[in-house]
Design an enzyme around this catalytic site. Sequence first.
Site, PDB file in Angstrom:
ATOM      1  CE  LYS A  86      -4.386   1.025   2.245  1.00 31.24           C
ATOM      2  NZ  LYS A  86      -5.162   1.332   1.050  1.00 31.24           N
TER       3      LYS A  86
HETATM    4  N1  PMP Z   1      -7.400  -2.519  -3.224  1.00 31.26           N
HETATM    5  C1  PMP Z   1      -6.908  -1.291  -3.045  1.00 31.26           C
HETATM    6  C2  PMP Z   1      -6.142  -0.653  -4.155  1.00 31.26           C
HETATM    7  C3  PMP Z   1      -7.120  -0.614  -1.832  1.00 31.26           C
HETATM    8  O1  PMP Z   1      -6.624   0.615  -1.647  1.00 31.26           O
HETATM    9  C4  PMP Z   1      -7.882  -1.236  -0.829  1.00 31.26           C
HETATM   10  C5  PMP Z   1      -8.167  -0.513   0.460  1.00 31.26           C
HETATM   11  N2  PMP Z   1      -7.194  -0.729   1.429  1.00 31.26           N
HETATM   12  C6  PMP Z   1      -8.359  -2.539  -1.052  1.00 31.26           C
HETATM   13  C7  PMP Z   1      -8.106  -3.138  -2.271  1.00 31.26           C
HETATM   14  C8  PMP Z   1      -9.110  -3.291   0.003  1.00 31.26           C
HETATM   15  O2  PMP Z   1      -8.248  -3.724   1.029  1.00 31.26           O
HETATM   16  P1  PMP Z   1      -8.763  -3.878   2.524  1.00 31.26           P
HETATM   17  O3  PMP Z   1      -9.933  -4.773   2.478  1.00 31.26           O
HETATM   18  O4  PMP Z   1      -7.616  -4.472   3.259  1.00 31.26           O
HETATM   19  O5  PMP Z   1      -9.102  -2.524   3.001  1.00 31.26           O
END
Ligand code: PMP
Length: 307
Positions: A157
Amino acid sequence: MILPKYAYFKGKIVPYSEAKVGVMTHALNYGTAVFGGIRAYWNEEEEQLYIFRPYDHYRRFLNSAKLLCMELGHTPESLTEVTKELLRAEGHRCDVYIRPLAYKADETIGVRLHDLTDEVTIFSIPFDRYVSNDTDAHVTVSSWRRIDDNTIPARGKISGAYVNSALIKTDAVRAGFDEALVLTQEGHVSEGSAENVFIVRDGVLITPPVTENILEGITRRSVMELAREELGIPVVERPIDRTEIYICDELFLTGTAAQITAVTRVDHRPVGNGKMGPITSKLRELFEKVVRGKMPKYRHWNIPVYM
Ligand code: PMP
């Protein structure tokens, strides 16, 4: 937007107004930061705030940091402790979004990852819905492509990489859609701008594997487990072709902010009969119970903030 009262900054909890960086900060200039997005849910009956799967979120956060050669001197446990302390200081009695950020803090010119100082900051704000239309969203297929693992790894991220997501989201919203799905360089469906994607075909829940340039979502993982364990639905991780999203029975997005967002139209075509499908609906109900600590079987995902 309401500003936080406090932030964890340079190793301690300080008033938010003191958590400041200079304009020369490396991360601000080069995008050399990684972040997380965690939710805490208020349980009214118990008067308790539950952080949802913080250890899993912080494990991914530390892996993202590793990709940028960061050494944070933290563990998922220590970061969870700091988060609890911060939330207690804020005294939240509502649903909350928590944002941890690790960044290259040096005020210096020169793009690189090595020989730089890493800092961690965390703040939290009251938070409700992210996709305003989470029961019948209309999505498009973005003309942008997803960043590739050998360009900027989507499994991390990474702040700089979110320019890709921002391009996708803004074009979608300006064109009148709620969100967009983005394709990999090969043309497979990867994910949304900040959500993972699921489709239902013939009673099978399908989602792209982690090798399709997706973020390895915690909500994705939770939904896969709930579908298998609670609904007895088979879940398959495999590449999804673009045209499968035009003919699938159900489609939804998952994410910490978006939770489970039902998509009922893709590029002006109805998904299924154009209404939220039964599997999406059941998963949304289950998920809402689970995140608030109302399903004993999944209580290990709920970390209480107040003593
Ligand atoms: N894909 C992206 C690009 C994201 O930014 C997120 C948000 N964190 C997600 C998927 C979903 O991940 P999570 O369920 O861990 O929030």
